[in-house]
Motif scaffolding. Structure first.
Motif, mmCIF file in Angstrom:
data_model
loop_
_atom_site.group_PDB
_atom_site.id
_atom_site.type_symbol
_atom_site.label_atom_id
_atom_site.label_comp_id
_atom_site.label_asym_id
_atom_site.label_seq_id
_atom_site.Cartn_x
_atom_site.Cartn_y
_atom_site.Cartn_z
ATOM 1 N N GLU A 213 0.830 -1.204 0.000
ATOM 2 C CA GLU A 213 0.000 0.000 0.000
ATOM 3 C C GLU A 213 0.863 1.253 0.000
ATOM 4 O O GLU A 213 0.547 2.247 -0.670
ATOM 5 C CB GLU A 213 -0.926 0.009 1.219
ATOM 6 C CG GLU A 213 -1.793 1.248 1.307
ATOM 7 C CD GLU A 213 -2.612 1.321 2.584
ATOM 8 O OE1 GLU A 213 -3.029 2.430 2.952
ATOM 9 O OE2 GLU A 213 -2.825 0.268 3.214
ATOM 10 N N CYS A 214 1.965 1.211 0.736
ATOM 11 C CA CYS A 214 2.865 2.366 0.790
ATOM 12 C C CYS A 214 3.557 2.596 -0.548
ATOM 13 O O CYS A 214 3.785 3.744 -0.956
ATOM 14 C CB CYS A 214 3.906 2.170 1.892
ATOM 15 S SG CYS A 214 3.196 2.242 3.551
ATOM 16 N N ARG A 215 3.903 1.524 -1.233
ATOM 17 C CA ARG A 215 4.510 1.686 -2.559
ATOM 18 C C ARG A 215 3.526 2.342 -3.519
ATOM 19 O O ARG A 215 3.903 3.212 -4.323
ATOM 20 C CB ARG A 215 4.969 0.322 -3.099
ATOM 21 C CG ARG A 215 6.219 -0.224 -2.403
ATOM 22 C CD ARG A 215 6.743 -1.461 -3.094
ATOM 23 N NE ARG A 215 5.921 -2.632 -2.795
ATOM 24 C CZ ARG A 215 6.117 -3.449 -1.775
ATOM 25 N NH1 ARG A 215 7.110 -3.220 -0.929
ATOM 26 N NH2 ARG A 215 5.334 -4.497 -1.589
ATOM 27 N N ASN A 216 2.258 1.926 -3.432
ATOM 28 C CA ASN A 216 1.230 2.551 -4.268
ATOM 29 C C ASN A 216 1.086 4.034 -3.929
ATOM 30 O O ASN A 216 0.970 4.882 -4.823
ATOM 31 C CB ASN A 216 -0.110 1.843 -4.061
ATOM 32 C CG ASN A 216 -0.097 0.396 -4.512
ATOM 33 O OD1 ASN A 216 0.711 0.011 -5.358
ATOM 34 N ND2 ASN A 216 -0.986 -0.407 -3.958
ATOM 35 N N ALA A 217 1.081 4.352 -2.645
ATOM 36 C CA ALA A 217 0.914 5.736 -2.205
ATOM 37 C C ALA A 217 2.058 6.609 -2.713
ATOM 38 O O ALA A 217 1.835 7.731 -3.196
ATOM 39 C CB ALA A 217 0.825 5.792 -0.680
ATOM 40 N N GLU A 218 3.273 6.099 -2.618
ATOM 41 C CA GLU A 218 4.414 6.892 -3.059
ATOM 42 C C GLU A 218 4.395 7.111 -4.564
ATOM 43 O O GLU A 218 4.782 8.180 -5.048
ATOM 44 C CB GLU A 218 5.727 6.222 -2.641
ATOM 45 C CG GLU A 218 6.061 6.419 -1.179
ATOM 46 C CD GLU A 218 7.555 6.392 -0.932
ATOM 47 O OE1 GLU A 218 8.283 5.744 -1.714
ATOM 48 O OE2 GLU A 218 7.998 7.015 0.049
ATOM 49 N N ARG A 219 3.956 6.139 -5.307
ATOM 50 C CA ARG A 219 3.905 6.296 -6.759
ATOM 51 C C ARG A 219 2.920 7.400 -7.138
ATOM 52 O O ARG A 219 3.208 8.224 -8.010
ATOM 53 C CB ARG A 219 3.511 4.969 -7.412
ATOM 54 C CG ARG A 219 3.403 5.036 -8.919
ATOM 55 C CD ARG A 219 3.244 3.678 -9.536
ATOM 56 N NE ARG A 219 3.044 3.773 -10.977
ATOM 57 C CZ ARG A 219 2.929 2.715 -11.787
ATOM 58 N NH1 ARG A 219 3.011 1.495 -11.273
ATOM 59 N NH2 ARG A 219 2.737 2.895 -13.068
ATOM 60 N N ILE A 220 1.758 7.409 -6.489
ATOM 61 C CA ILE A 220 0.755 8.434 -6.795
ATOM 62 C C ILE A 220 1.198 9.790 -6.248
ATOM 63 O O ILE A 220 1.000 10.828 -6.888
ATOM 64 C CB ILE A 220 -0.619 8.013 -6.245
ATOM 65 C CG1 ILE A 220 -1.139 6.814 -7.060
ATOM 66 C CG2 ILE A 220 -1.615 9.167 -6.275
ATOM 67 C CD1 ILE A 220 -2.438 6.233 -6.584
ATOM 68 N N ALA A 221 1.830 9.804 -5.074
ATOM 69 C CA ALA A 221 2.334 11.064 -4.511
ATOM 70 C C ALA A 221 3.355 11.699 -5.448
ATOM 71 O O ALA A 221 3.381 12.925 -5.625
ATOM 72 C CB ALA A 221 2.959 10.803 -3.142
ATOM 73 N N LEU A 306 -7.077 18.627 -1.191
ATOM 74 C CA LEU A 306 -7.565 17.269 -0.958
ATOM 75 C C LEU A 306 -6.429 16.355 -0.521
ATOM 76 O O LEU A 306 -5.298 16.476 -1.018
ATOM 77 C CB LEU A 306 -8.210 16.684 -2.215
ATOM 78 C CG LEU A 306 -9.521 17.313 -2.705
ATOM 79 C CD1 LEU A 306 -9.255 18.522 -3.582
ATOM 80 C CD2 LEU A 306 -10.358 16.283 -3.460
ATOM 81 N N VAL A 307 -6.758 15.423 0.364
ATOM 82 C CA VAL A 307 -5.818 14.387 0.805
ATOM 83 C C VAL A 307 -6.433 13.024 0.470
ATOM 84 O O VAL A 307 -7.539 12.710 0.921
ATOM 85 C CB VAL A 307 -5.549 14.469 2.319
ATOM 86 C CG1 VAL A 307 -4.568 13.373 2.738
ATOM 87 C CG2 VAL A 307 -5.028 15.836 2.702
ATOM 88 N N PHE A 308 -5.749 12.227 -0.334
ATOM 89 C CA PHE A 308 -6.198 10.871 -0.650
ATOM 90 C C PHE A 308 -5.479 9.888 0.269
ATOM 91 O O PHE A 308 -4.261 9.999 0.485
ATOM 92 C CB PHE A 308 -5.900 10.521 -2.106
ATOM 93 C CG PHE A 308 -6.791 11.207 -3.102
ATOM 94 C CD1 PHE A 308 -8.034 10.688 -3.420
ATOM 95 C CD2 PHE A 308 -6.391 12.387 -3.705
ATOM 96 C CE1 PHE A 308 -8.857 11.318 -4.331
ATOM 97 C CE2 PHE A 308 -7.206 13.027 -4.626
ATOM 98 C CZ PHE A 308 -8.451 12.502 -4.940
ATOM 99 N N ILE A 309 -6.238 8.928 0.797
ATOM 100 C CA ILE A 309 -5.645 7.905 1.665
ATOM 101 C C ILE A 309 -6.100 6.526 1.196
ATOM 102 O O ILE A 309 -6.960 6.414 0.309
ATOM 103 C CB ILE A 309 -6.053 8.103 3.144
ATOM 104 C CG1 ILE A 309 -7.574 7.935 3.305
ATOM 105 C CG2 ILE A 309 -5.604 9.476 3.645
ATOM 106 C CD1 ILE A 309 -8.031 7.864 4.752
ATOM 107 N N ASP A 310 -5.528 5.491 1.798
ATOM 108 C CA ASP A 310 -5.915 4.090 1.586
ATOM 109 C C ASP A 310 -5.731 3.664 0.135
ATOM 110 O O ASP A 310 -6.667 3.663 -0.667
ATOM 111 C CB ASP A 310 -7.358 3.847 2.024
ATOM 112 C CG ASP A 310 -7.670 2.355 2.124
ATOM 113 O OD1 ASP A 310 -6.797 1.537 1.812
ATOM 114 O OD2 ASP A 310 -8.805 2.018 2.515
ATOM 115 N N PHE A 311 -4.505 3.282 -0.200
ATOM 116 C CA PHE A 311 -4.177 2.868 -1.566
ATOM 117 C C PHE A 311 -4.020 1.350 -1.667
ATOM 118 O O PHE A 311 -3.207 0.854 -2.440
ATOM 119 C CB PHE A 311 -2.897 3.570 -2.027
ATOM 120 C CG PHE A 311 -3.054 5.071 -2.109
ATOM 121 C CD1 PHE A 311 -3.531 5.673 -3.263
ATOM 122 C CD2 PHE A 311 -2.750 5.873 -1.023
ATOM 123 C CE1 PHE A 311 -3.688 7.047 -3.331
ATOM 124 C CE2 PHE A 311 -2.894 7.247 -1.076
ATOM 125 C CZ PHE A 311 -3.374 7.839 -2.244
#
Length: 558
Positions: A213-221, A306-311
């Motif tokens: 999930e963290c890898r997904n979050a960093e890619r989108i960030a 906006l803040v997106f969470i839960d990837f």
């Protein structure tokens, strides 16, 4: 029934699942699969009349309730099924979307024991403060607020102890049930149960790895690093493992609390527009997107940020798939039914020749929206109508498109919740227009020509080796050539009859000419026998001619 069971735990779990299905009125399914006999063998007393308690519930409601009672793994399965709009009718999708992880919290000490064993130290040694009261509890993990020794506020997402073993056992059982159902129940077979379970297994294994999930979050960030209005919580990799992830805590207004949004004085139209732009950019530009952008996964900050969470659930589409999406939308608008049908059949991996009726229905649908301006087109409604056509023909979409449809539906729902006048197509138009222009730009055309040249060069340089391999297979006797031509037997039969008629025609002509010459020779006295043979030959020619005429006339009716 032994093929369903792997361990004694599987036997007990199967018994429990069967009882729940029966309680919600699915006893016929249990009996059809033969599970009731197995359950009776282990001594479980079944109360078939218990289902009467739930007769007032609709079928979708009973399915949702049964999944909830069967536990976290099946709740997750229901959540995946809620994205399969190509498999289930809208009323089932709406009901399954209500599924949320309703699981009790567990004490903090019991929660962290497994994680600390993996880390080799206590979490209290790494964090200045950990709130033992959870912020949220899910079927896979529990979330706690904490503070680093440096003073930064973070959230700890900690995997539940033993959850992997439980899920693995349930997945094993689910696949066996799916295989049995596909073999035994025709009504279930059309839903492709084995493929659904395989997709679910892949998804839940990804969620079990909290670092993923963290890898997904960093890619989108990284995609939004230059956009000051879109935020993704920072990941603290020094503390993140498969069973624990640590992310920045961002305090904002929950997207699900519209009253709080209004009280904070935030402009809802601006929030809807910025949220739509962000998700559409993920889809059309990055091709890696948040697959469930519902209000519960969004927070709002001052200045309409906006803040997106839960990837945990993300989707990915290829370049070719993205181009097909654009072609599909413009095919609908421009009344190109053939192109729309071609794309749908390609997505469903279905032969065009066997789906003429589908092509006709797509043509009728495209005709119904012909002339509607792009800005007035309801994108979600168009997608749902086209998917309904596919579902009527037992055709399904690949997983990447089901997640995309889910993302579009969630985005449009969130947008209209914030702004009743929100228009998905208007929001998507700039992206679509840009993609069309990019596709036919000089640079893109030059790139396609270059790629085509390189592909042709690869083919040319590889051809000698391919020919050598082909010759080698031929010399070894391993090359087999099979050609199947439809109606070849019928064609050969007609050819054989035609050759026979030509041959008989030649014989008749020879007999006629020979008999005529013999019988009309003047000045020569013929032996009696020769005259008889001439007469017989002429008679045979007449009979053969009549047969030939009849055969040709009769053959035209075949």
């Amino acid at each position: 029934m032994s093929r369903l069971l792997g361990t004694p735990h599987d036997l007990g779990r199967l018994t429990e699942i069967s009882s729940i299905l029966i309680r919600y009125g699915f006893g016929d399914l249990v009996r059809h699969l033969g599970l009731d006999k197995m359950v009776e063998k282990v001594g479980r007393i079944l109360h078939w009349k218990a289902a009467a308690e739930y007769v007032h519930l609709s079928a979708p409601q009973r399915i949702r309730r049964a999944l909830e009672d069967m536990g976290p793994t099946f709740v997750k399965l229901g959540q995946i099924l809620s994205t399969r709009v190509d498999l289930l009718p809208p009323e089932y999708i709406r009901e399954l979307e209500k599924l949320r992880d309703k699981v009790p919290t567990i004490p903090y000490d019991a929660l962290v024991a497994e994680v600390e064993a993996g880390l080799g130290f206590r979490l209290t040694d790494a964090f200045a403060l950990i709130d033992e009261v959870p912020l949220a509890a899910g079927s896979i993990a529990q979330v706690h607020r904490a503070r680093l020794l440096t003073g930064e506020e973070v959230v700890l997402k900690i995997r539940r102890p033993g959850v992997r073993a439980v899920i693995e056992a349930d997945l094993r059982l689910l696949m066996r049930i799916a295989e049995l159902a596909a073999a035994e129940v025709e009504d279930i077979r059309r839903f492709h149960p084995k493929e659904v379970v395989a997709e679910f297994s892949k998804s839940i294994h990804s969620e079990l790895d909290l670092a993923n999930e963290c890898r997904n979050a960093e890619r989108i960030a990284n995609s939004f690093r230059d956009n000051p209005n879109i935020h993704v919580p920072r990941v603290y990799w020094e503390w993140t493992t498969e069973a624990l992830n640590v992310q920045q805590f961002i305090s904002g207004v929950p997207g699900s609390d519209l009253a709080a949004v209004a009280e904070a004085g935030l402009n809802m139209k601006t929030l809807a527009a910025r949220g739509a732009d962000a998700v559409l950019e993920m889809i059309f530009q990055d091709r890696f997107f948040h697959a469930d952008p519902h209000p519960g996964n969004v927070f709002y900050l001052p200045g309409e940020q906006l803040v997106f969470i839960d990837f945990g659930m993300v989707g990915h589409i290829s370049l070719s798939r993205r181009d097909e999406l654009v072609d599909l939308l413009f095919g609908v608008v421009e009344h190109r039914a053939e192109r729309v049908a071609e794309i749908l059949l390609k997505w469903a991996n279905a032969p065009r020749a066997e789906n003429a009726q589908l092509v006709g229905q797509v043509d009728a649908f495209v005709d119904s929206v012909h002339g509607v301006p792009l800005k007035d087109l309801n994108l979600s409604a168009v997608a749902m109508d086209l998917i309904a056509v596919l579902r009527a023909h037992n055709l399904t979409l690949p997983p990447d498109l089901t997640l995309l449809t889910k993302a579009f539906t969630s985005l449009e729902g969130m947008g209209r919740q914030l702004d009743p006048d929100f228009d998905m197509v208007s929001a998507a138009q700039p992206f679509l227009r840009r993609l069309i222009l990019e596709r036919y730009s000089p640079a893109e055309l030059a790139q396609r020509v270059r790629q085509g040249f390189l592909d042709g060069l690869d083919l040319a340089t590889g051809l000698p080796k391919d020919v050598k391999d082909l010759i080698g297979l031929t010399q070894q006797g391993q090359l087999k050539l099979g050609i199947e031509v439809k109606q070849m037997d019928h064609f050969l039969d007609r050819l054989d009859r035609s050759i026979t008629r030509v041959t008989i025609g030649i014989v008749i002509a020879a007999l006629t000419m020979g008999s005529s010459i013999v019988m009309t020779v003047s000045g020569i006295e013929l032996p009696v026998g020769l005259s008889v043979f001439a007469l017989l030959g002429f008679s045979g020619a007449v009979v053969g001619g009549l047969w030939l005429i009849f055969s040709i006339w009769h053959g035209r009716k075949d």
